[in-house]
Write a protein that holds these residues in place. Structure first.
Motif, PDB file in Angstrom:
ATOM      1  N   ARG A 154       0.833  -1.193   0.000  1.00  0.00           N
ATOM      2  CA  ARG A 154       0.000   0.000   0.000  1.00  0.00           C
ATOM      3  C   ARG A 154       0.871   1.247   0.000  1.00  0.00           C
ATOM      4  O   ARG A 154       1.948   1.285   0.609  1.00  0.00           O
ATOM      5  CB  ARG A 154      -0.928   0.017   1.225  1.00  0.00           C
ATOM      6  N   ASP A 155       0.391   2.274  -0.696  1.00  0.00           N
ATOM      7  CA  ASP A 155       1.124   3.533  -0.790  1.00  0.00           C
ATOM      8  C   ASP A 155       0.223   4.650  -0.285  1.00  0.00           C
ATOM      9  O   ASP A 155      -0.921   4.772  -0.736  1.00  0.00           O
ATOM     10  CB  ASP A 155       1.536   3.798  -2.249  1.00  0.00           C
ATOM     11  N   PRO A 156       0.694   5.495   0.649  1.00  0.00           N
ATOM     12  CA  PRO A 156      -0.157   6.566   1.170  1.00  0.00           C
ATOM     13  C   PRO A 156      -0.576   7.572   0.112  1.00  0.00           C
ATOM     14  O   PRO A 156      -1.559   8.311   0.311  1.00  0.00           O
ATOM     15  CB  PRO A 156       0.714   7.223   2.248  1.00  0.00           C
ATOM     16  N   ALA A 157       0.136   7.611  -1.018  1.00  0.00           N
ATOM     17  CA  ALA A 157      -0.220   8.553  -2.076  1.00  0.00           C
ATOM     18  C   ALA A 157      -1.375   8.057  -2.929  1.00  0.00           C
ATOM     19  O   ALA A 157      -1.911   8.801  -3.750  1.00  0.00           O
ATOM     20  CB  ALA A 157       0.993   8.824  -2.968  1.00  0.00           C
ATOM     21  N   ALA A 190       6.444   6.336  -7.941  1.00  0.00           N
ATOM     22  CA  ALA A 190       6.377   5.247  -6.963  1.00  0.00           C
ATOM     23  C   ALA A 190       7.325   4.131  -7.382  1.00  0.00           C
ATOM     24  O   ALA A 190       7.440   3.818  -8.573  1.00  0.00           O
ATOM     25  CB  ALA A 190       4.950   4.715  -6.856  1.00  0.00           C
ATOM     26  N   ILE A 191       7.994   3.542  -6.398  1.00  0.00           N
ATOM     27  CA  ILE A 191       8.902   2.415  -6.628  1.00  0.00           C
ATOM     28  C   ILE A 191       8.643   1.368  -5.551  1.00  0.00           C
ATOM     29  O   ILE A 191       8.465   1.701  -4.375  1.00  0.00           O
ATOM     30  CB  ILE A 191      10.377   2.843  -6.571  1.00  0.00           C
ATOM     31  N   GLN A 202       9.023   1.807  -1.465  1.00  0.00           N
ATOM     32  CA  GLN A 202      10.287   2.482  -1.229  1.00  0.00           C
ATOM     33  C   GLN A 202      10.070   3.969  -0.933  1.00  0.00           C
ATOM     34  O   GLN A 202       9.216   4.619  -1.538  1.00  0.00           O
ATOM     35  CB  GLN A 202      11.198   2.341  -2.453  1.00  0.00           C
ATOM     36  N   THR A 203      10.852   4.496  -0.018  1.00  0.00           N
ATOM     37  CA  THR A 203      10.802   5.920   0.291  1.00  0.00           C
ATOM     38  C   THR A 203      11.594   6.682  -0.771  1.00  0.00           C
ATOM     39  O   THR A 203      12.758   6.367  -1.030  1.00  0.00           O
ATOM     40  CB  THR A 203      11.388   6.196   1.677  1.00  0.00           C
ATOM     41  N   LEU A 204      10.950   7.681  -1.369  1.00  0.00           N
ATOM     42  CA  LEU A 204      11.581   8.461  -2.433  1.00  0.00           C
ATOM     43  C   LEU A 204      11.751   9.912  -2.007  1.00  0.00           C
ATOM     44  O   LEU A 204      11.000  10.409  -1.160  1.00  0.00           O
ATOM     45  CB  LEU A 204      10.733   8.416  -3.704  1.00  0.00           C
ATOM     46  N   ALA A 249      19.504   4.260  -0.218  1.00  0.00           N
ATOM     47  CA  ALA A 249      18.417   5.218  -0.418  1.00  0.00           C
ATOM     48  C   ALA A 249      18.303   5.592  -1.882  1.00  0.00           C
ATOM     49  O   ALA A 249      19.258   5.451  -2.658  1.00  0.00           O
ATOM     50  CB  ALA A 249      18.664   6.470   0.428  1.00  0.00           C
ATOM     51  N   TRP A 250      17.103   6.074  -2.256  1.00  0.00           N
ATOM     52  CA  TRP A 250      16.882   6.631  -3.585  1.00  0.00           C
ATOM     53  C   TRP A 250      17.186   8.123  -3.556  1.00  0.00           C
ATOM     54  O   TRP A 250      16.738   8.843  -2.654  1.00  0.00           O
ATOM     55  CB  TRP A 250      15.443   6.403  -4.035  1.00  0.00           C
TER      56      TRP A 250
END
Length: 392
Positions: A154-157, A190-191, A202-204, A249-250
């Protein structure tokens, strides 16, 4: 392996890569890609191969028959000159379709399987004949006998819509795309990473609205994702987006910026840690042309491309003979470029002759494959091959 696809202003060009679907089906499917208007007439449901168009001589693109009479092929990937896969759709009626996976055995294309309902595959990555990923409105894995849906984290965006997938060392895989809360207008890059058990978001870095269209893997700690950053003000040019994974990290890496022009990236390939290519398009006052950049291990630089009308590029790859090619085009006008290393510039070469959806090189071979639809006819799936020699 990476292979690696609505009519708007150039500021939204990368979204044109989505495969065409019936309007009625797109409305019914939660994450189905948008595309062409409803088809006129009753499409043939037959699986008979299309009539092949055979090249007159070696060295030109050759059409190969496929067992889908009407529909679309959206992605293609190869392990060798006798093992390749393509995914897409077969239209069964004016309101129904099947997502299909085709396999090349060195002589013919046959249907290997049907993907689960509502898969709508857009990209493909093949690690082995029993380890294949297809992503689109769903994320599916083939183990050699069965497709299994592997839900994304799941992605909060918002809802995640992947556009590309690539395998990585240790049984891992990366998928990139966008997350949307309401529509494509508020989508953000999103990744996600498949860690062998499940997909992990993943945190971007905060890059604003935009999307990622392609990903390429050099090593477990060296991955590149490319795409586009958009602006709320359409008068402000959109810019190419480059993100890099260093194992921890990205991070956003600056892309060369054609002054005053919209520019975007839709395809990438890694030849070495200091030899990365990314391609897309640029537009000024509605006039589009190819856009290609190169990473030398220190910085990204713009490379010289010919002024080809509607010459947007979708994918890039190098064959075993060292030839680097990029393919793309707008609508029924396919484009192919070849890198001229001594001259340090791209040159136009013979195009694949079909609307480009997917592209792949072939390991240990100078062959190339392109999948898509024919430039003429009513959604006629097509695969074309650039023949070459193999290294055994």
């Amino acid at each position: 392996m990476t292979p690696s696809h609505p009519s708007t202003t150039p500021a939204r060009e990368p979204r044109r890569r989505r495969a065409p679907l019936l309007v009625a089906l797109a409305a019914a499917a939660v994450a189905a890609p948008v595309g062409l208007a409803a088809l006129a007439g009753d499409p043939a449901a037959s699986a008979a191969p299309a009539t092949p168009i055979v090249a007159a001589h070696a060295g030109t693109w050759q059409r190969t028959p496929v067992p889908v009479a009407k529909g679309d092929l959206t992605a293609i990937a190869a392990l060798s000159d006798t093992q390749a896969w393509a995914v897409g759709y077969r239209l069964k009626s004016a309101t129904a379709l099947d997502a299909v996976a085709l396999r090349w055995n060195g002589t013919t294309w046959t249907q290997e399987s049907t993907l689960p309902a509502n898969s709508f595959p857009q990209a493909l990555a093949v690690r082995s004949a029993g380890d294949i990923w297809a992503v689109g409105s769903a994320t599916e894995h083939w183990d050699g006998s069965t497709w299994t849906t592997r839900p994304l984290d799941r992605d909060p965006a918002g809802r995640v819509v992947p556009d590309a997938v690539a395998t990585a060392p240790g049984g891992r895989a990366w998928t990139v795309g966008r997350a949307m809360s309401r529509s494509v207008k508020d989508g953000v890059p999103a990744i996600q990473l498949w860690d062998g058990t499940s997909w992990k978001r993943q945190t971007l870095p905060d890059v604003g609205i935009g999307e990622l269209s392609a990903v390429t893997v050099v090593a477990a700690d060296d991955v590149w994702a490319v795409g586009t950053s958009y602006t709320a003000d359409e008068k402000t040019p959109q810019t190419a987006l480059l993100l890099h994974w260093d194992g921890t990290a990205w991070k956003k890496i600056s892309a060369p910026d054609p002054a005053g022009a919209h520019h975007w990236l839709t395809g990438t390939t890694a030849l070495a840690a200091d030899d990365i290519w990314a391609v897309g398009g640029s537009a000024t006052d509605g006039s589009e042309r190819p856009y290609a950049v190169h990473w030398d291990g220190t910085k990204w630089t713009t490379t010289t491309t010919p002024d080809v009308p509607d010459g947007r590029l979708r994918a890039v790859g190098r064959a075993a003979d060292g030839t680097l090619r990029a393919v793309g085009g707008k609508g029924s006008a396919p484009v192919a470029l070849q890198w001229n290393a001594p001259a340090k510039r791209w040159q136009q070469t013979t195009g694949p002759g079909i609307v480009v959806r997917g592209f792949t090189t072939v390991p240990k071979s100078s062959q190339l494959w392109v999948a898509g639809i024919a430039t003429h006819g009513d959604l006629v799936p097509a695969v074309t091959r650039f023949p070459g020699t193999s290294r055994r």
